[in-house]
Design a protein around this motif. Structure first.
Motif, PDB file in Angstrom:
ATOM      1  N   LEU C  18      -9.934  10.759  18.745  1.00  0.00           N
ATOM      2  CA  LEU C  18      -9.061  11.762  18.135  1.00  0.00           C
ATOM      3  C   LEU C  18      -9.148  11.690  16.617  1.00  0.00           C
ATOM      4  CD1 LEU C  18      -5.945  11.628  20.435  1.00  0.00           C
ATOM      5  CD2 LEU C  18      -7.897  13.130  20.509  1.00  0.00           C
ATOM      6  N   GLY C  22     -10.105  14.576  13.866  1.00  0.00           N
ATOM      7  CA  GLY C  22      -9.205  15.015  12.815  1.00  0.00           C
ATOM      8  C   GLY C  22      -9.697  14.753  11.413  1.00  0.00           C
ATOM      9  N   SER C  23     -10.818  14.019  11.251  1.00  0.00           N
ATOM     10  CA  SER C  23     -11.190  13.644   9.884  1.00  0.00           C
ATOM     11  C   SER C  23     -12.131  14.686   9.285  1.00  0.00           C
ATOM     12  CB  SER C  23     -11.830  12.257   9.862  1.00  0.00           C
ATOM     13  OG  SER C  23     -12.831  12.188  10.813  1.00  0.00           O
ATOM     14  N   VAL C  92     -14.713  25.043  14.374  1.00  0.00           N
ATOM     15  CA  VAL C  92     -13.407  24.967  15.047  1.00  0.00           C
ATOM     16  C   VAL C  92     -12.522  24.102  14.163  1.00  0.00           C
ATOM     17  CG1 VAL C  92     -12.185  24.221  17.102  1.00  0.00           C
ATOM     18  CG2 VAL C  92     -14.485  25.132  17.302  1.00  0.00           C
ATOM     19  N   GLY C  93     -11.338  24.599  13.789  1.00  0.00           N
ATOM     20  CA  GLY C  93     -10.494  23.901  12.823  1.00  0.00           C
ATOM     21  C   GLY C  93     -10.090  22.511  13.283  1.00  0.00           C
ATOM     22  N   TYR C  94      -9.543  21.725  12.363  1.00  0.00           N
ATOM     23  CA  TYR C  94      -9.211  20.338  12.702  1.00  0.00           C
ATOM     24  C   TYR C  94      -8.063  20.261  13.698  1.00  0.00           C
ATOM     25  CZ  TYR C  94     -12.208  19.454   8.779  1.00  0.00           C
ATOM     26  OH  TYR C  94     -13.281  19.444   7.956  1.00  0.00           O
ATOM     27  N   VAL C  95      -6.989  21.050  13.435  1.00  0.00           N
ATOM     28  CA  VAL C  95      -5.851  20.980  14.355  1.00  0.00           C
ATOM     29  C   VAL C  95      -6.231  21.475  15.749  1.00  0.00           C
ATOM     30  CG1 VAL C  95      -3.532  21.811  14.780  1.00  0.00           C
ATOM     31  CG2 VAL C  95      -4.180  21.115  12.495  1.00  0.00           C
ATOM     32  N   LEU C  98      -8.309  18.852  17.377  1.00  0.00           N
ATOM     33  CA  LEU C  98      -7.480  17.698  17.735  1.00  0.00           C
ATOM     34  C   LEU C  98      -6.696  17.981  19.008  1.00  0.00           C
ATOM     35  CD1 LEU C  98      -6.841  14.960  16.528  1.00  0.00           C
ATOM     36  CD2 LEU C  98      -4.921  15.955  15.359  1.00  0.00           C
ATOM     37  N   LEU C  99      -6.105  19.188  19.070  1.00  0.00           N
ATOM     38  CA  LEU C  99      -5.319  19.529  20.260  1.00  0.00           C
ATOM     39  C   LEU C  99      -6.224  19.612  21.488  1.00  0.00           C
ATOM     40  CD1 LEU C  99      -2.830  22.166  18.861  1.00  0.00           C
ATOM     41  CD2 LEU C  99      -2.345  19.856  19.618  1.00  0.00           C
ATOM     42  N   ALA C 102      -7.045  16.112  22.526  1.00  0.00           N
ATOM     43  CA  ALA C 102      -5.915  15.457  23.187  1.00  0.00           C
ATOM     44  C   ALA C 102      -5.743  15.999  24.594  1.00  0.00           C
ATOM     45  CB  ALA C 102      -4.644  15.675  22.383  1.00  0.00           C
ATOM     46  N   THR C 105      -8.348  14.533  26.709  1.00  0.00           N
ATOM     47  CA  THR C 105      -8.069  13.137  27.054  1.00  0.00           C
ATOM     48  C   THR C 105      -7.071  13.059  28.197  1.00  0.00           C
ATOM     49  OG1 THR C 105      -8.418  12.630  24.733  1.00  0.00           O
ATOM     50  CG2 THR C 105      -7.378  10.944  26.080  1.00  0.00           C
ATOM     51  N   ILE C 106      -6.000  13.878  28.083  1.00  0.00           N
ATOM     52  CA  ILE C 106      -4.991  13.862  29.143  1.00  0.00           C
ATOM     53  C   ILE C 106      -5.617  14.313  30.458  1.00  0.00           C
ATOM     54  CG2 ILE C 106      -2.834  14.917  29.902  1.00  0.00           C
ATOM     55  CD1 ILE C 106      -2.096  15.117  26.915  1.00  0.00           C
TER      56      ILE C 106
END
Lengths: 303, 650, 215
Positions: C18, C22-23, C92-95, C98-99, C102, C105-106
């Motif tokens: 993640l 995000g970096s 594709v933007g960072y947020v 990231l979503l 995540a 991952t779930i």
């Protein structure tokens, strides 16, 4: 355990009198890291006393809401604080769902502060209010995920029983997430810089630019209570405060809050403020941390 | 107390109003108020303990005897209808007066009575056929009210869109009631939980009533219709008419055996409506359009609560389910109260300034102190903030969701996710209503339109004051309305046991709300006194040393919502026209932003365009040349003959 | 506590996924990938700590050295040669990424529960960790425009495959393992050269510009 009604004045006194200490400690830590002497720890008390005695300048555009906003916001924050248990000895009278009242009281405070900011018609204050309410969306999602994880972990829906045991396996995730939310909600570095006085880069400070005198004192005092509130929440969410003897619990809580405050001071000394377009990323990270804490709580524990 | 006579009185009064309203405005108002009060008395009677009222007539309509029933659920919605329609009639007397609209005001009164009457009949009908007739009458009369002032192109377009969408929904409902009658053998409606074969029909009801309720993505007609209708009609549409869709959902989710999937769908689409509806609302710059999108959010909340209740009922988690059901039902009232209040307020602003565009308003609090403070009260309520009523129902829904999540049952994951989405929607609602009330009422007036603003008169102020008081009362005394909610929940008929004793926590919540209200008043008064007893003066707003600020430099809608609409840009798809200032003395620069109704313009529009193109291609066959028509007939004959011949070969 | 420690390490690797999503700065991204390489390198030691033989130790050391030191060093050199510091406006933007990460991952954790795994692996996070890493790798490959970020995505993807491989540590010959490692190193080396060439030819590392080559 005291009677909830008789302990109310004591709890109120703790919140009202101790809260202004926290910003002083943060500033002292920052001064210490920078090698300065810094202002006295009790500086905010002096400031509040001075502001309360001062006169007020009100914008020509402002309606009576300009003065009512800070007052209601202060009441909302203090009301939220009174719902928060203070360790096993001052747990207060909780009820199922009181945490929702707490969260929404903070939202009410936000509404009133933003309202008062918009009263002046200043573009700066509009900017601050827009930032405040927008970033709060992510912070609110994070905080609901956090209390949800506590609720799932403990199977209880009232603050006093929810916060008493330890946070379980996801404690580290929860602590990190809540700490970021604390920084964001209290407008600390890296979200906002309480020291800067450039309107374009501020959130909270820019909203209160036009306030002066007693209303500003109410705002500053409310902000310090909010900082204390979030520190207490963080400490109780992570540490098993409820398992200590009453007064030991209070001591551990105080030490934890002190630790969090010193941590805030260190963060402010060592980090720079984030660029605004990076703020959502950090808040999303906080939300994900709380969400993963929730998943860990679901996976572990008795089912 | 027998509600029958009261209902008869209401019926007669509304019918008289519908006929007499064309000529006699005062009599119409009297009849409308009598009708509203009689309806309210009947409904409150049932909610406060009278047994269900049932009546079978001897007359036949469409082959079936008329069959009416007033039970807890219909009484709950009838209270809302009576209150808002009565207040709306009062408001309309001043807002849409004969002097201001000589041609449309009489029509408006007549259709208002018809709309009220038909919605009442929808609530009372216990026969599928008559339900459909009343439903159709309701849809059509609403269309004539929306297009009351048909001079504007936007209004006419909104009316047609409403009519088309509404009929698409009605078509599904025809299928629903028709199949229901075919499978049960009778048009009579009532609890049918014991016939599992009917479960799949609930899907049809979900779609048909979902269109009327405005659940995302079936909400396409809602924003333009509610924005372009006269404000008293918007209040009735947003406060009550979309609740008829909710009524259908509540009614038939309780009467029919609910398939698990339908409960999931209600919860999922409800949560999606909540977040997306309010995200769209935040991006609007038209005050009434903003309020309309906010209705999508609130309908989503109700639907999510209802879906959660169904799930919890199926999973034997009665405690959480009862809370969810009670929260959803209470939110029906709450949303009706504050949304009608807000639309009345928006109407007062429109009346005073002639514009709904928030970027042209500002600083109206000075000219319109009553409207400003009541709109602020409504904003607090709709943002779900304590100590007002919106918070109570949201609190119940949250608590039910948290219960489901903490129980680690089957619904735990979705319930947790829904709670997080609702929290996000709540924070967005706060941003939306700070924006709406601040842009309209605070700061300085942005255009000359605000200069001649005036406070509305007593007939418009009175209804707002009444609704504001209701919001405060429902917030401070949630226990007082609990019996009514429990009565409605008891006649819901789903898998949940009736909601009995009020939860202790609700009493504590009421106490906390009252303490907060007293505290806020005391602190406000104390600070006010402190400021005014010391030195105080007025001066210009801090302008950062800039010499010549103008009112146009204040934050406007797009700038306030910019951060959040940036997050949702893939869904909102704002159309931007930007011309940057260039050079040392820039001549002209502008930035226009418009958020379209994405589902309509980006999804349905292109699909419809394909249909239109295909139809145009087919239309070429219709050209008026007789010889070709004979060729078609011949070709048709040959085709049919071939078909028959091929069939005979088998 | 062996199982617990291993799960903690896999969880750490998932967290690093993640972080990578995000970096925005390339050095941070390379550091993240390096850290993940080290975390992965430690794992064989934990799994085999009872019967630790020289071969497992060699794999561990080679992994740590390769993924934690050599490859990051190569990447940093390429970055310096191309004179870029950060990714600007990713595809594709960072947020969102990231979503998505995540959510993936779930979903991976949920999916791993549904898979018919060996009882020995059912409590372990290895399978979800592997799936999450593969997904993250794909996300980076799809969502980033700078060649170096895409290389990092490729490395994370490879890390996911490595995690799958750990399930079979007893049956995979050492040769395969080291062969993969060698391939990756050579691949990154080659990409380092290519990056330099792209930079010279197009004055940018934006891989979208490569579409001009399609004629």
């Amino acid at each position: 355990m005291m009677n909830p009604v008789s302990e109310m004045p004591l709890r109120l006194a703790v919140w009202l009198l101790l809260a202004p200490l926290l910003p002083g400690i943060v500033n002292k830590v920052k001064a210490w890291v920078a090698g300065r002497r810094g202002p006295p720890v009790l500086q905010l008390y002096f400031d509040l006393a001075k502001l309360w005695r001062k006169g007020v300048v009100v914008s020509t555009l402002a309606s009576p809401g300009f003065l009512l906003g800070p007052a209601v916001a202060w009441v909302a924050v203090v009301g939220a604080a009174l719902l928060m248990p203070l360790g096993p000895s001052l747990a207060g009278a909780g009820f199922r769902g009181d945490f929702l009242v707490l969260i929404y009281l903070l939202a009410l405070a936000r509404f009133c502060t933003a309202w008062a900011a918009m009263e002046t018609g200043s573009a700066f204050e509009g900017m601050g209010a827009a930032r405040e309410v927008s970033y709060a969306v992510l912070a609110e999602a994070a905080i609901i995920a956090a209390v949800l994880s506590l609720g799932v972990q403990t199977g209880s829906l009232s603050l006093s029983t929810m916060l008493a045991p330890a946070a379980g396996a996801g404690a580290a995730l929860l602590a990190a997430g809540l700490f970021v939310v604390l920084l964001a909600e209290n407008c600390r570095v890296p979200f906002d810089d309480p020291n800067t006085h450039l309107e374009l880069t501020m959130i909270h400070e820019v909203m209160v630019l036009d306030h002066s005198g007693p209303p500003l004192a109410a705002i500053l005092h409310g902000a310090s209570v909010k900082l204390l509130l979030f520190s207490v929440l963080l400490v109780q969410a992570v540490l098993p405060i409820g398992q200590f003897a009453p007064w030991a619990g209070a001591g551990v809580l105080a030490a934890g809050v002190l630790g969090v405050t010193v941590g805030v001071g260190f963060v402010e000394s060592l980090l720079a403020r984030l660029a605004f377009r990076r703020v959502p990323l950090l808040l999303t990270t906080a939300f994900l941390l709380c969400l993963f804490a929730l998943l860990v709580a679901w996976k572990g524990g008795p089912s | 107390m027998n509600p029958g006579p009261f209902l008869l009185l209401a019926l007669l009064a509304l019918a008289a109003g519908g006929v007499g309203g064309l000529r006699f405005p005062r009599a119409w108002l009297g009849f409308s108020l009598i009708g509203a009060l009689a309806g309210l008395a009947a409904a409150l009677g049932v909610l406060l303990g009278a047994p269900d009222w049932e009546w079978r007539g001897v007359w036949r309509l469409g082959g079936d005897a008329i069959h009416l029933r007033l039970d807890g659920v219909s009484a709950l919605f009838l209270v809302l209808l009576s209150v808002v329609s009565g207040l709306g009639a009062l408001y309309a007397r001043e807002y849409w007066s004969d002097a201001g609209n000589p041609s449309s005001a009489p029509r408006g009164r007549a259709w208002w009575s018809v709309l009220t009457l038909s919605m009442g009949l929808v609530l009372l009908a216990a026969n599928g056929l008559h339900f459909l007739i009343a439903w159709e009458l309701f849809a059509v009369s609403a269309f004539f009210l929306i297009t009351l002032d048909a001079r504007g192109r936007a209004t006419r377009a909104a009316g047609w869109l409403y009519l088309a969408a509404s009929h698409a929904g009605t078509l599904v409902l025809f299928a629903f009631f028709g199949l229901l009658a075919a499978r049960t053998g009778s048009w009579d409606l009532g609890p049918m939980q014991d016939q599992p074969a009917l479960a799949s029909l609930l899907w049809l009801a979900l779609v048909g009533f979902g269109v009327k309720a405005g659940v995302f993505p079936l909400h396409i007609w809602l924003p333009s219709a509610h924005a372009n209708a006269p404000s008293h009609v918007s209040a009735l549409m947003s406060g009550v008419a979309i609740k008829m869709g909710i009524y259908g959902l509540v009614r038939f989710s309780g009467w029919l055996p609910a398939p698990r999937g339908a409960a999931w769908a209600l919860m999922g689409f409800g949560a999606a409506s909540a977040v997306l509806g309010i995200a769209f609302a935040l991006a609007q710059s038209d005050l009434k359009r903003l309020l309309a999108y906010c209705s999508v959010e609130n309908v989503g909340l109700i639907a999510a609560g209802l879906g959660g209740a169904l799930l919890a009922g199926a999973g034997n988690e009665a405690a959480g389910g009862n809370l969810l059901l009670a929260g959803a039902l209470l939110h029906v009232w709450n949303h009706g109260a504050f949304k009608a209040l807000l639309f009345f307020g928006a109407g007062a602003v429109l009346h005073a300034t002639g514009t709904r565009e928030m970027n042209r308003l500002g600083g109206l609090w000075r000219a319109m102190p009553w409207t400003a403070s009541l709109f602020a009260l409504g904003s607090l309520a709709v943002a779900g903030l304590p100590p007002l009523n919106g918070f109570v129902s949201e609190w119940l829904i949250y608590l039910g969701l948290f219960d489901a999540a903490a129980s680690r049952g089957e619904a735990a994951g979705p319930a947790g996710l829904t709670a997080i989405l609702i929290a996000t929607a709540g924070a967005l609602a706060l941003a939306t209503f700070i924006k709406a009330s601040a842009l309209v009422f605070l700061g300085a007036g942005r255009t000359p339109a605000t200069r001649h603003a005036h406070e509305c008169g007593a007939l418009m102020r009175g209804p707002m004051l009444f609704l504001g008081t209701t919001c405060v009362f429902l917030g401070l005394g949630p226990l007082a309305v609990w019996p009514a909610i429990a009565r409605a929940a008891a006649s819901w008929g789903g898998a949940l046991s009736p909601v009995g004793e009020p939860p202790d926590a609700l009493a504590m919540l009421g106490r906390a709300q009252r303490v907060l209200a007293v505290g806020a008043v005391v602190a406000g008064g104390a600070l006010w006194h402190r400021v005014h007893s010391g030195r105080h003066r007025r001066d210009v707003t801090w302008d950062c040393g800039y010499a010549a600020p103008t009112a146009r430099m204040q934050y406007v809608s797009g700038s306030f919502a910019g951060i959040v609409s940036g997050w949702f840009t893939r869904i909102l798809r704002p159309a931007r026209t930007l011309r940057r200032p260039r050079g040392l003395f820039p001549a002209k620069a502008f930035h226009l932003e418009r958020v379209p109704e994405t589902v309509l313009e980006r999804v349905l529009g292109p699909v419809a365009a394909v249909f239109v193109r295909a139809s145009n291609a087919v239309r070429r066959l219709q050209h008026g040349r007789l010889s070709f028509y004979i060729l078609y007939v011949a070709a048709g004959l040959v085709a049919v003959g071939t078909f028959v011949w091929v069939g005979s070969l088998r | 506590m062996n199982e617990g420690t291993l799960n903690l390490l896999v969880g750490l690797a998932m967290g690093l996924n993640l972080l990578a999503l995000g970096s925005s700065r390339l050095p941070a991204l390379i550091r993240t990938v390096a850290a993940q390489g080290v975390v992965l390198g430690v794992m064989p030691l934990l799994i085999e700590h009872e019967t630790l033989d020289w071969r497992v130790a060699a794999v561990a050391v080679a992994t740590i050295a390769g993924k934690g030191v050599v490859i990051p060093w190569l990447l940093r050199r390429a970055m310096r040669a191309a004179n870029i510091e950060r990714e600007i406006e990713p595809f594709v933007g960072y947020v969102p990424s990231l979503l998505l990460g995540a959510g993936g991952t779930i979903a991976a954790v949920g999916l791993a529960r549904a898979l018919p795994l060996l009882p020995a692996h059912s409590g372990s996070l290895l399978v979800p960790g592997a799936m999450a890493s593969v997904l993250t790798g794909f996300l980076l490959l799809i969502g980033r425009v700078k060649a170096i970020s895409q290389v990092c995505g490729y490395l994370i993807l490879e890390n996911g495959i490595y995690l799958f491989g750990l399930l079979l540590i007893h049956s995979t010959p050492l040769l395969v393992e080291s062969g993969i490692l060698l391939d990756v190193t050579v691949g990154v080396f080659v990409i380092g050269i290519i990056v330099d060439r792209i930079q010279r030819a197009f004055d940018s590392l934006d891989t979208r510009k490569l579409t001009t080559l399609r004629e």
